[in-house]
Design a protein around this motif. Structure first.
Motif, mmCIF file in Angstrom:
data_model
loop_
_atom_site.group_PDB
_atom_site.id
_atom_site.type_symbol
_atom_site.label_atom_id
_atom_site.label_comp_id
_atom_site.label_asym_id
_atom_site.label_seq_id
_atom_site.Cartn_x
_atom_site.Cartn_y
_atom_site.Cartn_z
ATOM 1 N N MET A 64 13.072 5.891 30.521
ATOM 2 C CA MET A 64 13.656 7.115 31.066
ATOM 3 C C MET A 64 12.609 7.894 31.863
ATOM 4 S SD MET A 64 16.570 8.769 31.075
ATOM 5 C CE MET A 64 17.436 8.314 29.573
ATOM 6 N N THR A 89 12.857 8.760 35.885
ATOM 7 C CA THR A 89 12.918 10.157 36.333
ATOM 8 C C THR A 89 11.694 10.564 37.143
ATOM 9 O OG1 THR A 89 12.052 10.849 34.162
ATOM 10 C CG2 THR A 89 14.445 10.906 34.475
ATOM 11 N N MET A 123 15.861 10.158 42.330
ATOM 12 C CA MET A 123 16.560 11.220 41.597
ATOM 13 C C MET A 123 17.209 12.208 42.559
ATOM 14 S SD MET A 123 16.564 10.521 38.462
ATOM 15 C CE MET A 123 17.292 12.073 37.915
ATOM 16 N N THR A 129 20.368 10.644 43.650
ATOM 17 C CA THR A 129 21.291 10.545 42.525
ATOM 18 C C THR A 129 21.856 11.900 42.131
ATOM 19 O OG1 THR A 129 20.160 8.592 41.658
ATOM 20 C CG2 THR A 129 21.516 9.841 40.113
ATOM 21 N N ALA A 143 24.035 6.555 40.238
ATOM 22 C CA ALA A 143 23.092 6.346 39.142
ATOM 23 C C ALA A 143 23.346 5.028 38.422
ATOM 24 C CB ALA A 143 23.188 7.508 38.155
ATOM 25 N N THR A 162 22.849 8.449 30.571
ATOM 26 C CA THR A 162 22.077 9.704 30.573
ATOM 27 C C THR A 162 21.770 10.157 31.994
ATOM 28 O OG1 THR A 162 21.053 9.107 28.462
ATOM 29 C CG2 THR A 162 19.985 10.829 29.746
ATOM 30 N N VAL A 163 21.315 9.218 32.825
ATOM 31 C CA VAL A 163 21.002 9.574 34.223
ATOM 32 C C VAL A 163 22.282 9.941 34.971
ATOM 33 C CG1 VAL A 163 20.030 8.734 36.386
ATOM 34 C CG2 VAL A 163 18.936 8.141 34.228
#
Length: 248
Positions: A10, A14, A20, A23, A66, A106-107
């Motif tokens: 993770m 990130t 990111m 996303t 994502a 999660t993302v």
């Protein structure tokens, strides 16, 4: 599932700020342009208003971006030898899959959360059930596109192809009625494309199937679209994995 490995993965994902941004930041920016600042944002639509309609659409776009990227990169890692390295550790295949699933969801939740918060702050309006159920459907439905990423990753075996797969989502988004309202023959064709059913299902708590052109989709149509494309992507991913093993 190994919690330490999951947290490290993770953190690695990130730290990629450019990824990111596309996303999480880009869908939020699109919402501000197409939803929060247009004159029609307060116009009623179903159980809410136009701003909420655009908000759900942009959150859906961010979520599938994502899951496509993470699913594709997971496949590339396996076919390029990372799977052999993991085979030397106690980490089981089921744990690896569970870890990637947790990371993907999660993302994917990040653009959904950011876009919904922006919507709440800029005039998106809808019933409480429309807010809650649409968010859940947006997040859950995005898992189908992890399979799409797996297909591209196992078929082409490069990170560049995974980036291209995420790029094709822009085309799917146009055809999925996410960016601009479609009508006529183009709308008819769009109902057979991958993102249409997912986006329509995510917006169903708000729109109850009604489209900007005044027509209505029955609930079975987006459900059938999602199920069919999940089977197509799942079948293709399985076939490419088996073909890769035969080559080895």
């Amino acid at each position: 599932m190994n919690a330490t490995f999951t947290l490290l993965e993770m953190r690695r994902i990130t730290r990629d700020w450019s990824a990111m941004f596309f996303t999480a930041g880009l869908p939020a920016f699109f919402y501000l342009i197409f939803g929060a600042t247009v004159d029609a944002k307060g116009q009623d639509i179903g159980n809410g208003n136009v701003a909420m309609y655009v908000m759900i659409s942009m959150a859906a776009y961010g979520a599938v971006t994502a899951t496509t990227s993470i699913g594709g990169n997971a496949a590339v890692e396996r076919v390029q030898g990372w799977g052999r390295q993991l085979g030397l550790t106690p980490l089981a295949d089921s744990s690896y899959i569970a870890m990637k699933a947790v990371i993907a969801m999660t993302v994917a939740a990040v653009p959904v959360l950011i876009t919904y918060l922006l919507g709440a702050a800029t005039g998106a309006r809808g019933s409480a059930s429309a807010w809650a159920v649409s968010a859940l459907l947006t997040l859950a439905g995005s898992a189908v596109f992890a399979l799409y990423g797996l297909v591209i990753g196992t078929a082409f075996r490069s990170e560049a192809s995974v980036g291209a797969a995420a790029g094709t989502l822009v085309i799917f988004a146009f055809l999925g009625n996410l960016f601009i309202p479609l009508s006529g023959a183009l709308l008819t064709f769009a109902k057979f494309t991958p993102l249409y059913g997912y986006a329509a299902l995510a917006r169903y708590p708000l729109t109850e199937g009604y489209l900007p052109d005044g027509t209505q989709d029955p609930l079975w149509l987006p459900i059938a679209n999602v199920v069919v494309w999940a089977l197509v992507f799942g079948g293709l991913a399985t076939w490419f994995v088996r073909r890769g093993r035969e080559r080895q």
